[in-house]
Design a protein around this motif. Sequence first.
Motif, mmCIF file in Angstrom:
data_model
loop_
_atom_site.group_PDB
_atom_site.id
_atom_site.type_symbol
_atom_site.label_atom_id
_atom_site.label_comp_id
_atom_site.label_asym_id
_atom_site.label_seq_id
_atom_site.Cartn_x
_atom_site.Cartn_y
_atom_site.Cartn_z
ATOM 1 N N LEU A 174 -29.428 77.159 28.255
ATOM 2 C CA LEU A 174 -30.021 75.834 27.761
ATOM 3 C C LEU A 174 -29.096 74.561 28.213
ATOM 4 O O LEU A 174 -29.928 73.585 28.651
ATOM 5 N N TYR A 192 -28.060 67.513 24.106
ATOM 6 C CA TYR A 192 -27.668 68.228 22.672
ATOM 7 C C TYR A 192 -27.082 69.523 22.865
ATOM 8 O O TYR A 192 -26.020 69.971 22.480
ATOM 9 N N PHE A 193 -27.551 70.086 24.029
ATOM 10 C CA PHE A 193 -27.031 71.620 24.086
ATOM 11 C C PHE A 193 -25.689 71.958 24.631
ATOM 12 O O PHE A 193 -24.881 72.554 24.164
ATOM 13 N N ARG A 199 -39.405 75.701 15.240
ATOM 14 C CA ARG A 199 -39.231 76.921 14.924
ATOM 15 C C ARG A 199 -39.929 77.614 13.797
ATOM 16 O O ARG A 199 -40.758 78.679 13.718
ATOM 17 N N ASN A 208 -36.667 74.791 21.501
ATOM 18 C CA ASN A 208 -35.338 74.452 22.103
ATOM 19 C C ASN A 208 -35.633 73.415 23.377
ATOM 20 O O ASN A 208 -34.810 72.584 23.803
ATOM 21 N N ILE A 249 -35.036 71.272 16.040
ATOM 22 C CA ILE A 249 -35.186 72.992 16.530
ATOM 23 C C ILE A 249 -35.911 73.751 15.496
ATOM 24 O O ILE A 249 -36.822 74.536 15.474
ATOM 25 N N ASP A 250 -35.226 73.546 14.181
ATOM 26 C CA ASP A 250 -35.767 74.296 13.260
ATOM 27 C C ASP A 250 -37.128 74.119 12.679
ATOM 28 O O ASP A 250 -37.860 74.913 12.235
ATOM 29 N N GLU A 278 -30.470 71.947 30.765
ATOM 30 C CA GLU A 278 -30.152 70.565 30.409
ATOM 31 C C GLU A 278 -29.495 69.607 31.516
ATOM 32 O O GLU A 278 -29.727 68.426 31.650
ATOM 33 N N TYR A 309 -34.224 79.610 11.188
ATOM 34 C CA TYR A 309 -33.280 80.852 11.771
ATOM 35 C C TYR A 309 -33.184 81.578 10.894
ATOM 36 O O TYR A 309 -33.161 83.095 11.448
ATOM 37 N N LEU A 353 -36.554 68.556 23.231
ATOM 38 C CA LEU A 353 -36.448 67.816 22.042
ATOM 39 C C LEU A 353 -36.926 66.584 21.818
ATOM 40 O O LEU A 353 -36.364 65.731 22.826
ATOM 41 N N ASN A 357 -32.858 65.358 23.832
ATOM 42 C CA ASN A 357 -33.079 66.290 25.111
ATOM 43 C C ASN A 357 -32.304 66.249 26.218
ATOM 44 O O ASN A 357 -32.293 66.955 27.184
ATOM 45 N N GLN A 395 -27.666 79.535 24.449
ATOM 46 C CA GLN A 395 -27.194 78.376 24.416
ATOM 47 C C GLN A 395 -26.443 77.878 25.809
ATOM 48 O O GLN A 395 -26.703 76.865 26.134
#
Length: 218
Positions: free
Chosen positions: A178, A117-118, A78, A104, A74-75, A182, A144, A107, A114, A175
């Motif tokens: 998401l 994860y969330f 980003r 996000n 993710i980062d 998901e 972040y 993934l 994907n 979150q």
Amino acid sequence: MDLARTQTLTRGGATRNELKRAARRLFAERGIAAVGMREIVEAAGQRNAAAVHYYFGSKDDLLRELLIDGAQLIDEGRRVMLDAAEAAGEPGLHAIVRAAVLPNIDLAGETGENETYFRFIVGVQNERRQWFRETVRGDASIGYARYMAHIHRLLGHLPTPIVNQRILFAGLSLQTLLAAREAALDASDTGDHHFWSRPEALEGLIDTVEAILRGPLR
């Protein structure tokens, strides 16, 4: 390196990935405390009861790797989006929020990030919030930190405690949304969903986060 050693390393890597994928799904669906090491081994189709200990060490070591894997994916995305937004000039709130939200989506990890994860990280935060905050640091949070700096710049007219509160509320809301997205996509046989697969739903995620951050001060 001879062929036999190469094949052994390849099999070892595949086994690690199978264990990680199985563990993340179990943690996502049942919670952290409810899942034992033996269950992970069985879900991954492994016969060696000590496989998780062999490849990862402790349960916390496995959790840490699963957490960092997704956080880094993710980062990295980003940072790429923030680089592009900053290259075009001083970015506004909408551009910054897009850079925070879009990485996000879908993934592209090697162990099914994907898929689960969330829901996994929602469970980690519910059960081990302080541990979560202490674990996601360094290279997994550079983007972040840049996002946070932009939000404080753009909302500088508000008191800092209010800005921090809105960042927290926006992050937790994202979150949760998401995780719902998901779960719906994961439950679909085709990977498609009548609501969450629509472009408007993605734009709605972005608009929701932006609205939480931008809302008027009462």
